[in-house]
Motif scaffolding. Structure first.
Motif, PDB file in Angstrom:
ATOM      1  N   TRP A   1     -29.435  14.463 -71.955  1.00  0.00           N
ATOM      2  CA  TRP A   1     -30.775  13.901 -71.771  1.00  0.00           C
ATOM      3  C   TRP A   1     -31.881  14.852 -72.706  1.00  0.00           C
ATOM      4  N   PRO A   2     -31.791  14.447 -74.123  1.00  0.00           N
ATOM      5  CA  PRO A   2     -31.739  12.135 -73.922  1.00  0.00           C
ATOM      6  C   PRO A   2     -31.001  12.292 -74.863  1.00  0.00           C
ATOM      7  N   GLU A   3     -29.637  13.006 -75.075  1.00  0.00           N
ATOM      8  CA  GLU A   3     -28.546  11.663 -75.595  1.00  0.00           C
ATOM      9  C   GLU A   3     -28.588  10.545 -74.800  1.00  0.00           C
ATOM     10  N   SER A   4     -28.687   9.873 -73.252  1.00  0.00           N
ATOM     11  CA  SER A   4     -27.971   9.764 -72.428  1.00  0.00           C
ATOM     12  C   SER A   4     -29.358   8.434 -73.018  1.00  0.00           C
TER      13      SER A   4
ATOM     14  N   ASN B   1     -36.741   8.530 -82.891  1.00  0.00           N
ATOM     15  CA  ASN B   1     -37.905   8.957 -82.919  1.00  0.00           C
ATOM     16  C   ASN B   1     -38.337   9.583 -82.862  1.00  0.00           C
ATOM     17  N   ILE B   2     -39.889  10.676 -83.367  1.00  0.00           N
ATOM     18  CA  ILE B   2     -39.640  11.743 -82.890  1.00  0.00           C
ATOM     19  C   ILE B   2     -40.214  12.076 -81.984  1.00  0.00           C
ATOM     20  N   ALA B   3     -40.193  11.595 -80.699  1.00  0.00           N
ATOM     21  CA  ALA B   3     -40.592  11.754 -79.565  1.00  0.00           C
ATOM     22  C   ALA B   3     -39.255  12.328 -79.649  1.00  0.00           C
ATOM     23  N   ILE B   4     -37.889  12.064 -80.231  1.00  0.00           N
ATOM     24  CA  ILE B   4     -36.803  12.383 -79.373  1.00  0.00           C
ATOM     25  C   ILE B   4     -36.350  13.257 -80.133  1.00  0.00           C
ATOM     26  N   ARG B   5     -36.669  12.973 -81.529  1.00  0.00           N
ATOM     27  CA  ARG B   5     -36.344  14.431 -81.765  1.00  0.00           C
ATOM     28  C   ARG B   5     -37.484  16.241 -80.848  1.00  0.00           C
ATOM     29  N   PHE B   6     -38.209  15.866 -80.748  1.00  0.00           N
ATOM     30  CA  PHE B   6     -39.080  16.651 -79.997  1.00  0.00           C
ATOM     31  C   PHE B   6     -38.061  16.754 -79.034  1.00  0.00           C
ATOM     32  N   PHE B   7     -37.717  16.024 -77.574  1.00  0.00           N
ATOM     33  CA  PHE B   7     -36.726  16.674 -76.533  1.00  0.00           C
ATOM     34  C   PHE B   7     -35.761  17.067 -77.218  1.00  0.00           C
ATOM     35  N   GLU B   8     -35.506  16.684 -77.997  1.00  0.00           N
ATOM     36  CA  GLU B   8     -33.528  16.876 -78.175  1.00  0.00           C
ATOM     37  C   GLU B   8     -34.276  18.957 -78.418  1.00  0.00           C
TER      38      GLU B   8
END
Length: 399
Positions: free
Chosen positions: A140-143, A153-160
């Motif tokens: 997660w967040p790959e899944s 997006n910016i949210a995914i990059r933050f989660f990464e």
């Protein structure tokens, strides 16, 4: 680790794979002399409705097989939709962190998914000055990206970024697949010595071969049918619409597809079944964990399917182990590590995910195969859940 362990995660009476794994590991640890506390929410998966006998209180305590279970308030959302589920996850992160401040512990274990559980474990470890272990049950967040729920997006990059910080900060990491371990080492530069692989396994006291339930077959009107069964979450990752579209192409009237469960895609699947006019498909609601074995008893083949994605090449669905324990050959639509396991142990046939021709051919081969050709016993012996729980405990005890 000394005597007290604090674990975050889903827990029975919820019957999904994460809840089952947490309970069975903790139960074994208690039997090994460890004092275990689990922090979880009111049981509500997958419908987002609190189970009978429970309420969504600020704080409550119960004891289950020697495990102290603390349930905290969360913003409850059904297992569908993205925004409400994120709010649900964040609310648990905050409630669980606060509750954990008042629990005596030597070691903290936090699971992912959902990812915010790991964040709560990290926070608590910081404030209590204790070591914490991150159990990685999904990338997660790959899944999220793999099922198309969110673009990068910016949210995914933050989660990464958070994902990377969690791996770096954790005292130890427990992965459920070899592929996850390789990913964490290669992409996040984590030393191999800090990571143990403890795969999902089999509760042999719950799952073992039994005679088909003739009463259930009669109740469902499936006499003289070759039943291909799927019991579990009907989510975006599972690509069950592909299976229904293939079912429309099956000409053999003795073949029937049985789906039992709930999830984000259940309503869409019901609509698709109606639109296609499928007579060879039954879509039933989820059942309690104790009923799962009866439903598994009546199927001839167990379906394990995920959408085609490089991300899912690293997963190892827990359904594989339950089906093998019940001596049900597996029809596998997953690439990578899961395919290697099924073929290595000779417990079923695989097809390329979302490949209709291969899927239909595999059904024909399975229908015409002799049950004696499959070798279930070796896999069952190698993946006994009690042994795996003890393996994880030994890793946690190591300095």
């Amino acid at each position: 680790m000394n005597e007290n362990t604090l674990s975050y995660g889903q827990f029975p009476p919820e019957s999904n794979a994460p809840a089952t794994r947490t309970y069975e590991h903790c139960k074994t640890w208690v039997e090994q002399g460890v004092e275990v506390t689990v922090i979880t929410g009111a049981p509500n998966f997958p419908h987002g409705k609190v189970y009978k006998g429970y309420s969504n209180k600020i704080y409550s305590i119960e004891y289950v097989d020697g495990i102290k279970v603390i349930r905290v308030w969360t913003f409850i959302a059904a297992n569908k939709g993205f925004l409400k589920r994120i709010i649900d996850f964040i609310s648990f992160m905050i409630s669980a962190f606060i509750a954990g401040l008042f629990v005596k512990t030597d070691l903290i274990i936090a699971t992912s998914p959902q990812f915010f559980t790991a964040v709560a474990g990290r926070w608590l470890a910081f404030w209590k000055r204790k070591k914490w272990v991150m159990e990685v049950r999904d990338l997660w967040p790959e899944s999220i990206k793999a099922v198309g729920a969110m673009d990068r997006n910016i949210a995914i990059r933050f989660f990464e970024y958070l994902e990377h910080r969690m791996y770096k900060n954790a005292y130890k990491i427990v992965s459920v697949t070899d592929s996850f371990k390789r990913y964490i080492i290669a992409d996040h530069n984590i030393p191999s010595s800090r990571i143990a692989v403890v795969k999902n396994g089999i509760n042999t006291s719950m799952f073992s071969p039994i005679t088909k339930s003739t009463s259930l077959i009669k109740e469902l009107g499936l006499e003289n049918k070759f039943i291909i069964g799927y019991i579990g979450t009907h989510g975006m990752a599972h690509k069950l619409d592909f299976i229904l579209q293939c079912a429309d192409k099956v000409k053999d009237e003795s073949v029937h597809f049985l789906f039992v469960g709930a999830g984000a895609e259940k309503d869409n699947l019901l609509k698709l079944k109606e639109n296609l006019g499928l007579k060879n498909v039954s879509l039933l609601p989820s059942v309690q964990k104790k009923q799962v074995k009866e439903y598994l008893s009546i199927i001839d083949v167990g379906l394990v399917n995920l959408r085609k994605s490089d991300t899912f090449k690293s997963v190892l669905p827990s359904k594989i182990f339950e089906l093998a324990a019940m001596h049900k050959p597996i029809l596998l639509g997953v690439e990578g590590e899961a395919k290697e396991l099924v073929e290595q142990y000779n417990v079923g046939l695989s097809f390329d995910p979302e490949n209709e021709t291969e899927f239909l051919r595999a059904i024909e081969r399975l229908k015409n195969s002799d049950l004696d050709r499959w070798e279930f016993s070796r896999l069952v012996a190698d993946f006994d859940r009690v042994d795996l729980a003890k393996k994880m405990l030994e890793f946690l005890k190591e300095d």
